[in-house]
Design an enzyme around this catalytic site. Structure first.
Site, PDB file in Angstrom:
ATOM      1  N   LYS A 112      40.689  35.963  58.245  1.00  0.00           N
ATOM      2  CA  LYS A 112      42.117  36.296  58.128  1.00  0.00           C
ATOM      3  C   LYS A 112      42.969  35.405  59.026  1.00  0.00           C
ATOM      4  O   LYS A 112      44.078  35.027  58.647  1.00  0.00           O
ATOM      5  CB  LYS A 112      42.347  37.778  58.445  1.00  0.00           C
ATOM      6  N   LYS A 197      34.912  38.829  47.571  1.00  0.00           N
ATOM      7  CA  LYS A 197      35.100  40.280  47.453  1.00  0.00           C
ATOM      8  C   LYS A 197      36.381  40.623  46.695  1.00  0.00           C
ATOM      9  O   LYS A 197      37.368  39.912  46.809  1.00  0.00           O
ATOM     10  CB  LYS A 197      35.191  40.820  48.885  1.00  0.00           C
ATOM     11  N   LYS A 200      42.095  44.295  48.216  1.00  0.00           N
ATOM     12  CA  LYS A 200      43.396  44.821  47.783  1.00  0.00           C
ATOM     13  C   LYS A 200      44.556  43.933  48.182  1.00  0.00           C
ATOM     14  O   LYS A 200      45.599  43.965  47.565  1.00  0.00           O
ATOM     15  CB  LYS A 200      43.603  46.262  48.249  1.00  0.00           C
TER      16      LYS A 200
HETATM   17  P1  TYM Z   1      39.677  48.647  53.748  1.00  0.00           P
HETATM   18  O1  TYM Z   1      40.964  49.368  53.703  1.00  0.00           O
HETATM   19  O2  TYM Z   1      39.686  47.167  53.558  1.00  0.00           O
HETATM   20  O3  TYM Z   1      38.690  49.243  52.681  1.00  0.00           O
HETATM   21  C1  TYM Z   1      38.443  50.646  52.591  1.00  0.00           C
HETATM   22  C2  TYM Z   1      36.990  50.866  52.195  1.00  0.00           C
HETATM   23  O4  TYM Z   1      36.719  50.222  50.953  1.00  0.00           O
HETATM   24  C3  TYM Z   1      35.592  49.352  51.091  1.00  0.00           C
HETATM   25  N1  TYM Z   1      35.805  48.185  50.237  1.00  0.00           N
HETATM   26  C4  TYM Z   1      34.924  47.754  49.323  1.00  0.00           C
HETATM   27  N2  TYM Z   1      33.715  48.211  48.971  1.00  0.00           N
HETATM   28  C5  TYM Z   1      33.069  47.539  47.993  1.00  0.00           C
HETATM   29  N3  TYM Z   1      33.584  46.446  47.374  1.00  0.00           N
HETATM   30  C6  TYM Z   1      34.790  45.956  47.693  1.00  0.00           C
HETATM   31  N4  TYM Z   1      35.294  44.905  47.070  1.00  0.00           N
HETATM   32  C7  TYM Z   1      35.517  46.618  48.722  1.00  0.00           C
HETATM   33  N5  TYM Z   1      36.744  46.401  49.293  1.00  0.00           N
HETATM   34  C8  TYM Z   1      36.882  47.373  50.216  1.00  0.00           C
HETATM   35  C9  TYM Z   1      35.578  48.968  52.567  1.00  0.00           C
HETATM   36  O5  TYM Z   1      34.297  48.550  52.973  1.00  0.00           O
HETATM   37  C10 TYM Z   1      36.021  50.248  53.214  1.00  0.00           C
HETATM   38  O6  TYM Z   1      34.931  51.125  53.395  1.00  0.00           O
HETATM   39  N6  TYM Z   1      38.631  48.326  58.615  1.00  0.00           N
HETATM   40  C11 TYM Z   1      38.619  49.191  57.450  1.00  0.00           C
HETATM   41  C12 TYM Z   1      39.435  50.455  57.627  1.00  0.00           C
HETATM   42  C13 TYM Z   1      39.067  51.272  58.821  1.00  0.00           C
HETATM   43  C14 TYM Z   1      37.931  52.110  58.948  1.00  0.00           C
HETATM   44  C15 TYM Z   1      38.065  52.718  60.227  1.00  0.00           C
HETATM   45  C16 TYM Z   1      36.839  52.382  58.136  1.00  0.00           C
HETATM   46  C17 TYM Z   1      39.797  51.398  59.966  1.00  0.00           C
HETATM   47  N7  TYM Z   1      39.209  52.260  60.801  1.00  0.00           N
HETATM   48  C18 TYM Z   1      37.085  53.606  60.703  1.00  0.00           C
HETATM   49  C19 TYM Z   1      35.874  53.277  58.620  1.00  0.00           C
HETATM   50  C20 TYM Z   1      36.006  53.866  59.878  1.00  0.00           C
HETATM   51  C21 TYM Z   1      39.207  48.441  56.283  1.00  0.00           C
HETATM   52  O7  TYM Z   1      39.940  47.497  56.440  1.00  0.00           O
HETATM   53  O8  TYM Z   1      38.912  48.999  55.083  1.00  0.00           O
END
Ligand code: TYM
Length: 332
Positions: A112, A197, A200
């Protein structure tokens, strides 16, 4: 009962990747088997260039979609991160335990930050410290399990390291959590570029299926998915990333195993058609429920208010204990 925590960041419209990689398990399994908390992690959305109104809208939408996928506030706690001060309070303490070298090694930070610099922008300090805030999200609740997609594994590993180090230095305060992943679709790939990947915040809309896409848009995106050279339908992520991605999406939506499904199809066209229909049917009830919930914003607000109250009560004692353990004078 084990404690589960996971979160989703309101930086864009939620995708099929988010659903299959994480959210689906939250409603189907975790809320029934654990004392589970699910959080719209809005503070994390401020780590990159952001528009305040958009973050607010996306936060509300993410919370509504969490409920639309079947999270039940009677069974689990749904809330917004910024409503619970304990996350930011604990994050600072963990910054005093983690090292800058650890932060700079994080793959998501490297990617990023590089993208931001390539656009000529500057990198926010919070992008570097992001994984510490994520560790605070998890550790504040005594979490045993963190159900996430594949891309978050490194962040959870760091969380474990920080918890172990804190406990060793200052006395046992935190539970050391472990990651859980779905059996298939732990990393759903972009339909236009199956080597990256499905994210979003991607600009490339045609390769990303959003949870609120109309059925026609879903069909079009999947029918136009980039497939691989050759024509045989086989599940091989290295050699055939495009076809393997479709097989995994289909397996995740319909149940079953991508290797077995590969034997069922003779052409890419028929695989795409069935995958498109499976995704449309899979999203239909979520979209329907989302529409109903949008008509009742007071209900969603009430869920978030109560969720934040519950979350605060759960987090405060452990965060207070961490303040004492690390050497800060109690307020009295
Ligand atoms: P985020 O918002 O990017 O994504 C949320 C969840 O979706 C999963 N994910 C995917 N899984 C499979 N294929 C994909 N293409 C894909 N894109 C996203 C992510 O692995 C995630 O589980 N840092 C985290 C948010 C966060 C968090 C936390 C998660 C902040 N604090 C504490 C768990 C515990 C994030 O950016 O997820």
């Amino acid at each position: 009962m084990k404690r589960v925590f996971s979160g989703i960041k309101p930086t864009g419209h939620l995708t099929l990747g988010n659903y299959l990689g994480a959210m689906r398990r939250w409603s189907a399994v975790d809320q029934h088997e654990a004392d589970a908390l699910f959080c719209v992690v809005d503070l994390h959305a401020l780590t990159v260039d952001h528009d305040p109104g958009r973050v607010r809208r996306l936060s509300r939408q993410a919370a509504t979609l969490l409920l639309a996928t079947g999270l039940d506030p009677q069974l689990c706690t749904v809330f917004v991160q910024s409503h619970v001060d304990e996350h930011a309070r604990l994050s600072y303490l963990l910054e005093c335990v983690a090292t800058d070298g650890e932060m700079r090694r994080m793959i998501q930070y490297k990617e990023k930050a590089a993208a931001e610099r390539a656009r000529g922008g500057s990198v926010r300090l919070s992008l570097l410290t992001y994984p510490v805030l994520m560790a605070a999200d998890i550790l504040a609740y005594g979490t045993d399990e963190v159900p996430v997609g594949d891309d978050q594994t490194q962040h959870v590993e760091l969380t474990r390291d920080v918890a172990v180090r804190f406990n060793q230095r200052y006395g046992r305060t935190f539970v050391v959590p472990r990651t859980t992943h779905p059996e298939v679709a732990a990393r759903v790939m972009n339909l236009q570029d199956p080597t990256s990947k499905m994210g979003k915040s991607d600009d490339v809309g045609p390769g990303v299926v959003y949870l609120l896409d109309e059925p026609e848009a879903v069909r079009k995106k999947i029918m136009r998915a980039v497939t691989d050279s050759g024509s045989e339908v086989v599940h091989d992520r290295e050699a055939r990333p495009g076809v393997s991605n479709l097989l995994e999406i289909l397996a995740a939506c319909e149940g079953g195993n991508p290797n077995d499904l590969a034997g069922v199809y003779e052409t890419y066209g028929s695989l795409k058609k069935d995958t498109a229909e499976a995704v449309v049917e899979f999203l239909r009830p979520v979209q329907q429920r989302h529409k109903e919930l949008c008509a009742d914003p007071a209900y969603v607000e009430g869920v978030l208010r109560e969720g934040a109250e519950k979350a605060r009560e759960m987090a405060r004692p452990r965060v207070d204990a961490a303040y004492r353990a690390i050497g800060l004078l109690p307020a009295g």
